[in-house]
Motif scaffolding. Structure first.
Motif, short mmCIF file in Angstrom:
data_model
loop_
_atom_site.label_atom_id
_atom_site.label_comp_id
_atom_site.label_asym_id
_atom_site.label_seq_id
_atom_site.Cartn_x
_atom_site.Cartn_y
_atom_site.Cartn_z
N ILE A 235 0.98 -16.89 11.54
CA ILE A 235 1.34 -17.11 12.94
C ILE A 235 2.78 -16.66 13.11
N THR A 236 3.01 -15.73 14.02
CA THR A 236 4.33 -15.15 14.23
C THR A 236 4.98 -15.77 15.45
N MET A 237 6.30 -15.91 15.37
CA MET A 237 7.06 -16.45 16.50
C MET A 237 8.32 -15.63 16.67
N SER A 238 8.87 -15.61 17.88
CA SER A 238 10.13 -14.93 18.17
C SER A 238 10.99 -15.84 19.04
N PHE A 239 12.20 -16.08 18.57
CA PHE A 239 13.14 -16.92 19.30
C PHE A 239 14.24 -16.04 19.89
N PHE B 243 15.42 -17.19 3.72
CA PHE B 243 15.68 -15.80 4.06
C PHE B 243 16.97 -15.26 3.44
N THR B 244 17.39 -15.83 2.33
CA THR B 244 18.63 -15.35 1.69
C THR B 244 18.37 -14.38 0.54
N THR B 245 17.11 -14.13 0.22
CA THR B 245 16.84 -13.19 -0.87
C THR B 245 17.21 -11.77 -0.43
N ASP B 246 17.40 -10.89 -1.39
CA ASP B 246 17.86 -9.54 -1.09
C ASP B 246 16.88 -8.76 -0.22
N SER B 247 15.60 -9.11 -0.29
CA SER B 247 14.63 -8.38 0.53
C SER B 247 14.82 -8.66 2.01
N TYR B 248 15.49 -9.77 2.36
CA TYR B 248 15.71 -10.10 3.76
C TYR B 248 17.08 -9.69 4.27
N ARG B 249 18.08 -9.60 3.40
CA ARG B 249 19.46 -9.47 3.87
C ARG B 249 19.68 -8.24 4.74
N SER B 250 19.04 -7.15 4.41
CA SER B 250 19.25 -5.94 5.21
C SER B 250 18.56 -6.02 6.57
N ARG B 251 17.72 -7.06 6.78
CA ARG B 251 17.03 -7.21 8.06
C ARG B 251 17.77 -8.13 9.02
N PHE B 252 18.94 -8.61 8.60
CA PHE B 252 19.88 -9.24 9.54
C PHE B 252 20.76 -8.11 10.06
N THR B 253 20.57 -7.69 11.29
CA THR B 253 21.29 -6.53 11.80
C THR B 253 22.09 -6.88 13.05
N ILE B 254 23.07 -6.05 13.32
CA ILE B 254 23.86 -6.19 14.55
C ILE B 254 24.02 -4.82 15.17
N THR B 255 23.91 -4.77 16.47
CA THR B 255 24.08 -3.54 17.23
C THR B 255 25.30 -3.68 18.13
N PRO C 165 6.84 -9.83 6.00
CA PRO C 165 7.13 -8.48 6.54
C PRO C 165 7.52 -8.49 8.01
N THR C 166 7.26 -9.59 8.72
CA THR C 166 7.59 -9.63 10.15
C THR C 166 9.02 -10.07 10.41
N PHE C 167 9.73 -10.50 9.36
CA PHE C 167 11.05 -11.09 9.60
C PHE C 167 12.05 -10.06 10.12
#
Length: 708
Positions: free
Chosen positions: A180-184, A281-293, A92-94
């Motif tokens: 354990i969460t990380m942010s790059f 992270f290629t499953t459909d549950s993740y794809r919409s969480r790759f975003t661009i602004t 859920p943190t992705f």
């Protein structure tokens, strides 16, 4: 067990001195994986019963490596394992949030992104398999495990074709659930490289630096005079630590002639774990969480071109052509569109039709007062229809069975759906009936469309006549004369126009909850179908659905009466569901009186309407027929009590009409009348009686044949 006692050169009661010397040994960095000592060491003289720290099972006390990767044997009883760091299922943190923040020196967009996700320290698969089904205590995670640093490694090829690795680092953030969460923070080329590796190539690697606590076996030697000295000495002691915290060091068996002793040293050990992220992270549950602004608008990333080019508004949908000509394979479907982010396949039907359900046909006619100037009848008619895709459920079942085999389904679970709404930029039209005005809107139920049709007086034709014609066309067989066009919405950014047809016809209605089909396994496989609606159905064919392709069975247009059930024989015992292709059983021709079974007429506002009755004898040659006067009396067959004034025609006055108040039901389902002509002729009086429907034809045209 050895039957000897090793007498070391190391003096007894020298523990504190040895420990301090060991601290200096660690400080030299000769064993970089040793971080620090956290307590006094304990001598191990290979005596039995073996001495070891009296700490229960809280800290592993290693005597030798197990020989199994990631597994540590301990003299304290249980074994311990080094963790594998894995991403939780549907983390859920992705998020992968990219921002186009400028232009690089080459004029291309400059991207920044923050990649966030979590890992969990799990037992490695090889160790879980080793202990699966084995009685006794399972191995435990090494204690005091702390992650120091995460490093994301992204292999790339530079402009000269040379391989390079881009890296980014992150500290850990522990959560209450043990993850354990990380942010790059990524920028420039690393943004696109990370996106490509996470969604397509799968070559990104997560490097983890961590530490844990352990009692580590250490050989302690106090070199004496006359013995060769190898390596540095710390306060008169030499140290050899076996293994590196992750791998065995080839510790020899006890040797009674070795000058020295063994000591358990409590130390913090650094380990390095490597976890390939692959295509997690290629499953459909993740794809919409790759975003661009970009330009203040945030949307999902469709593909890498959103990062290599300037990102504007863009639809995730494209036409799906992998299955060839859609209408050839699935006759009730027009086109397919594929959502590249969501994995959604939208099946656009060849047409929409009126919904039929457990409560009947979703068609309602309301009569409304019309106080506009010049009205003929004093009312107008408003129809409301609920439309849904005219998609054969067997076509949809076959499509669902075919989708997993297309290239777009590789590694994904595609979701088949029908259109969810109308394109607001392209209003629908009712082209097949220009005398009416129509308005289209999204329906309340999923995948439905609501259409409102208004019919008013069109001089010289009254609204009652127009609505009667409309109702006749509603029940016409063959090509439906009441048709229109509507535009489907895929998403707000789709650039094209997706059109399909709207059909208003009782012979072409859309499925809903009018029928249930239940697979029965015993005593013999069968399908129990029940008509839940108030109207008879015609069953054309049905399909058994299971793990293989649908099995389609014809039914020879079997009629299933309203409220009745029937058992259909199954051709397989593997079926888990069934679908039935069906239509309404509409009589041909449909009597006007039966229209009320299919269309709900609301007459609470207006119960009577004013309707003109016109007699036109302008085409009659009065002189040639010897008619000098024509007196006409009209009566309504269903209600002779309605008073209708008499009309009189002659050669000088060949047309006349009268307005009467008639029941609304008669106006829309037919106004059958008896017209009696009393003729005054040169040969004497005579009477002729004729039947006529003044709703079908509000003007009764009299000819010579009428009066013969």
């Amino acid at each position: 067990m050895p039957d000897f006692i090793l007498t070391p050169v190391v003096p007894r009661d020298s523990g504190p001195e040895i420990d301090n010397a060991f601290d200096e040994f660690i400080a030299t960095g000769a064993t970089p994986w040793l971080l620090a000592r956290f307590g006094p060491g304990i001598d191990d003289n290979w005596q039995y019963p073996m001495p070891y720290p009296q700490n229960g099972f809280d800290i592993p006390c290693l005597r030798w490596e197990s020989g199994t990767p990631d597994l540590l044997d301990s003299v304290t009883g249980p074994s311990w394992y080094l963790p594998a760091f894995v991403v939780p299922t549907d983390d859920p943190t992705f998020s992968f949030a990219a921002v186009q923040s400028g232009v690089d020196p080459h004029g291309d967009p400059f991207n920044r992104a923050r990649l966030t996700f979590s890992v969990r320290a799990d037992m490695p698969d090889n160790i879980a398999a080793l202990y699966r089904g084995t009685p006794g205590l399972p191995p435990r995670l090494v204690p005091d495990l702390e992650v120091d640093l995460f490093t994301l490694s992204l292999p790339v090829t530079d402009s000269d074709g040379n391989p390079q690795t881009l890296t980014a680092t992150s500290g850990p953030i522990r959560s209450h659930d043990g993850t354990i969460t990380m942010s790059f923070d990524l920028k420039g080329d690393a943004v696109e490289a990370a996106y490509v590796h996470l969604t397509r190539s799968g070559n990104a690697v997560l490097e983890i630096s961590a530490q844990y606590s352990v009692y580590k076996t250490t050989r302690v030697t106090a070199p004496d005079v006359g013995f060769p000295i190898h390596g540095p000495i710390f306060h008169g002691y030499q140290f050899q630590v076996f293994g590196d915290g992750e791998h065995g060091g080839g510790e020899p068996p006890p040797n009674p002639y070795h000058l020295g002793g063994y000591r358990f040293m409590p130390v913090y050990v650094r380990i390095h774990r490597s976890s390939p992220l692959r295509l997690t992270f290629t499953t459909d549950s993740y794809r919409s969480r790759f975003t661009i602004t970009a330009d203040g608008t945030t949307r999902p990333i469709i593909d890498s071109s959103d990062l290599s080019k300037f990102a504007g508004a863009r639809s995730e949908y494209r036409e799906l052509t992998s299955l060839g000509n859609v209408s050839d394979r699935y006759p009730t479907l027009r086109r397919l569109y594929f959502g590249q982010v969501s994995g959604t396949v939208v099946a656009v039907p060849a047409a929409y039709g009126i919904v039929r359900g457990a409560k009947g046909v979703a068609a309602v006619c309301d009569s409304i007062v019309d106080d506009s100037p010049g009205t003929l009848t004093g009312c107008r008619f408003h129809f409301t229809f609920l439309l849904a895709p005219l998609a054969d459920p067997i076509d949809l079942a076959q499509l669902a069975a075919d989708l997993p085999g297309i290239p777009e389904a590789a590694g994904r679970q595609l979701r088949l759906t029908l259109p969810v709404g109308l394109d607001p930029h392209h209003p629908g039209t009712l082209d097949g009936f220009p005398a009416a005005t129509a308005v289209f809107a999204d329906g309340v139920a999923a995948h439905t469309v609501q259409i409102g049709v208004d019919i008013t007086d069109e001089r010289p034709t009254p609204a009652t006549t127009i609505v009667n014609l409309f109702l006749q066309q509603l029940a016409t067989t063959g090509a439906a004369p009441l048709f229109g066009a509507l535009a489907i919405r895929l998403d707000d950014a789709f650039p094209g126009l997706v059109r399909t047809q709207a059909t208003l016809n009782l012979h072409q209605t859309a499925d809903s909850d009018d029928l249930t089909a239940v697979v029965v396994a015993a005593p013999t496989p069968a399908v129990q179908v029940t008509n839940r609606g108030p109207l008879d159905l015609v069953l054309h064919r049905f399909a058994m659905l299971g793990p293989a392709q649908p099995i389609v069975i014809g039914l020879s247009d079997q009629v299933l009466p309203a409220g009745q059930s029937s058992t259909l024989p199954s051709h397989t015992s593997q079926a888990t569901a069934a679908v039935v292709s069906r239509t309404l059983n509409v009589p041909v021709p449909l009597p006007k009186s039966a229209l009320r079974n299919y269309v709900t007429f609301n007459t609470t506002t207006i119960q009577q309407v004013q309707h003109p009755l016109t007699i036109n004898a302008a085409g009659l040659n009065f002189d040639a027929t010897g008619i000098t006067r024509m007196d006409i009396q009209i009566s309504v067959d269903d209600d002779p009590r309605i008073a209708i004034p008499a009309l009189s025609l002659s050669s000088g006055h060949p047309i006349d009409f009268v307005h009467v108040m008639i029941p609304l039901g008669s106006a829309v389902t037919g106004l059958d009348c008896t017209v009696v002509f009393t003729l005054t002729t040169t040969a004497g009086p005579r009477t002729v009686s004729r039947a006529h429907d003044f709703v079908d034809e509000p003007i009764f045209v009299v000819t010579g044949n009428t009066l013969t």
